[in-house]
Design a protein around this motif. Structure first.
Motif, PDB file in Angstrom:
ATOM      1  N   THR A 134     -10.796  -7.538   9.026  1.00  0.00           N
ATOM      2  CA  THR A 134     -10.703  -6.223   8.402  1.00  0.00           C
ATOM      3  C   THR A 134      -9.751  -5.325   9.183  1.00  0.00           C
ATOM      4  OG1 THR A 134     -12.465  -5.226   9.713  1.00  0.00           O
ATOM      5  CG2 THR A 134     -13.128  -6.490   7.756  1.00  0.00           C
ATOM      6  N   ASP A 135      -9.606  -4.074   8.715  1.00  0.00           N
ATOM      7  CA  ASP A 135      -8.750  -3.128   9.433  1.00  0.00           C
ATOM      8  C   ASP A 135      -9.333  -2.742  10.789  1.00  0.00           C
ATOM      9  OD1 ASP A 135     -10.868  -1.676   8.461  1.00  0.00           O
ATOM     10  OD2 ASP A 135      -9.667  -0.091   7.554  1.00  0.00           O
ATOM     11  N   GLY A 157      -6.064  -5.676   4.062  1.00  0.00           N
ATOM     12  CA  GLY A 157      -5.919  -4.233   3.977  1.00  0.00           C
ATOM     13  C   GLY A 157      -6.554  -3.714   2.702  1.00  0.00           C
ATOM     14  N   PRO A 158      -6.307  -2.445   2.366  1.00  0.00           N
ATOM     15  CA  PRO A 158      -6.938  -1.843   1.190  1.00  0.00           C
ATOM     16  C   PRO A 158      -6.628  -2.561  -0.119  1.00  0.00           C
ATOM     17  CG  PRO A 158      -5.980  -0.159   2.607  1.00  0.00           C
ATOM     18  CD  PRO A 158      -5.523  -1.464   3.155  1.00  0.00           C
ATOM     19  N   ASP A 228       0.986  -3.976   0.169  1.00  0.00           N
ATOM     20  CA  ASP A 228       0.031  -4.863   0.821  1.00  0.00           C
ATOM     21  C   ASP A 228       0.692  -5.643   1.950  1.00  0.00           C
ATOM     22  OD1 ASP A 228      -2.628  -6.213   0.923  1.00  0.00           O
ATOM     23  OD2 ASP A 228      -1.430  -7.966   0.399  1.00  0.00           O
ATOM     24  N   ASP A 231       0.976  -3.292   4.900  1.00  0.00           N
ATOM     25  CA  ASP A 231      -0.322  -3.058   5.538  1.00  0.00           C
ATOM     26  C   ASP A 231      -0.759  -4.266   6.362  1.00  0.00           C
ATOM     27  OD1 ASP A 231      -0.458  -0.570   4.374  1.00  0.00           O
ATOM     28  OD2 ASP A 231      -1.798  -1.191   2.748  1.00  0.00           O
TER      29      ASP A 231
END
Length: 264
Positions: A134-135, A157-158, A228, A231
């Motif tokens: 995850t981030d 990422g998101p 993406d 990120d």
């Protein structure tokens, strides 16, 4: 076959060590050559454990069927999908395209087993089934990846869940178009995925056209891919700078994880 696997595994171990050594001394040219050899050796290993060709030419004999383990079936599914995936999707892909026998419940402890194996003998296997990061650089719950993939593909990422879903849909549609599937199971899987992609179906009953699914998924990917990719590159840089070898594969321990371990 076992002798061939042993030889390949020894060669893979040697190549991994060589790549790490070349990277430590910043010898990029040598590292690239060794990585290419490593990929070739891993493909040869995969070919052997995935059913492999008949026995030696001229013998008139074929090797007996071998039991494909849960771990190998998950590996097959992830390689086909080409992106981080949840256990239920991996199970569905294994069932539709490889005649798999795994169930989602069998994957619950798999990542923990892989981490224990890695920590006891780092890089002792050609690949590991590991967690997406995850981030926060912690393991993403319920998302599996392959250690052989670069960090950019193993972080989320998101926008990554959507991008990975579209990537997986394209892979499933392409494989079905090649008629390398259990038609009924693959059709059901593609229907479920296509329903979540605008323009992938024409509203008719039955399995959607694989080409249409691919076109619709690619169209949406073009909207999200650049952001993406950016990120994920930033997350991968952070992970490479902040995490050790094991944590890059299985994630950094969170406060809740540490608390659980200290209370045992």
């Amino acid at each position: 076959m076992s002798d061939q696997l042993d030889d390949l595994e020894r060669r893979i171990d040697e190549l991994r060590a060589g790549v790490r050594k070349a990277m430590r001394v910043r010898d990029g040219a040598t590292a690239r050559v060794l990585r290419a050899e490593l990929r070739s050796a891993e493909r040869a290993w995969d070919a052997l454990v995935s059913g492999g060709p008949p026995g030696p030419a001229g013998t008139g004999k074929e090797e007996p069927p071998r039991l494909v383990t849960v771990r190998e079936q998950v590996h097959q599914g992830l390689r086909l999908l080409g992106a981080c995936a949840q256990p239920r999707l991996i199970v569905a892909v294994s069932d539709a395209f490889f005649g798999g026998t795994i169930r989602s419940g069998q994957l619950t402890s798999l990542r923990r087993d892989e981490e224990r194996s890695f920590r006891s003998s780092p890089f002792g296997r050609p690949y590991y089934l590991c967690a997406a990061l995850t981030d926060r650089l912690s393991p993403a719950r319920g998302l599996l990846t392959l250690s052989a993939w670069p960090l950019e593909r193993r972080v989320v990422g998101p926008l990554s869940p959507r991008v990975d879903f579209l990537t997986c849909a394209i892979a499933v549609a392409r494989r079905e178009a090649e008629n390398e599937a259990d038609e009924e199971r693959a059709g059901r899987l593609l229907v479920r995925m296509a329903r979540n992609i605008p323009g992938a179906t024409d509203g008719a009953l039955g399995a959607p056209d694989p080409g249409r699914v691919i076109e619709a998924a690619r169209a949406e990917l073009r909207v999200h891919a650049e952001r993406d990719t950016r990120d994920r590159a930033e997350l991968a840089q952070r992970a490479a700078a902040q995490l050790g070898e094991a944590a890059r594969l299985f994630g950094a321990a969170t406060l809740s994880t540490i608390k659980k371990e200290t209370t045992k």
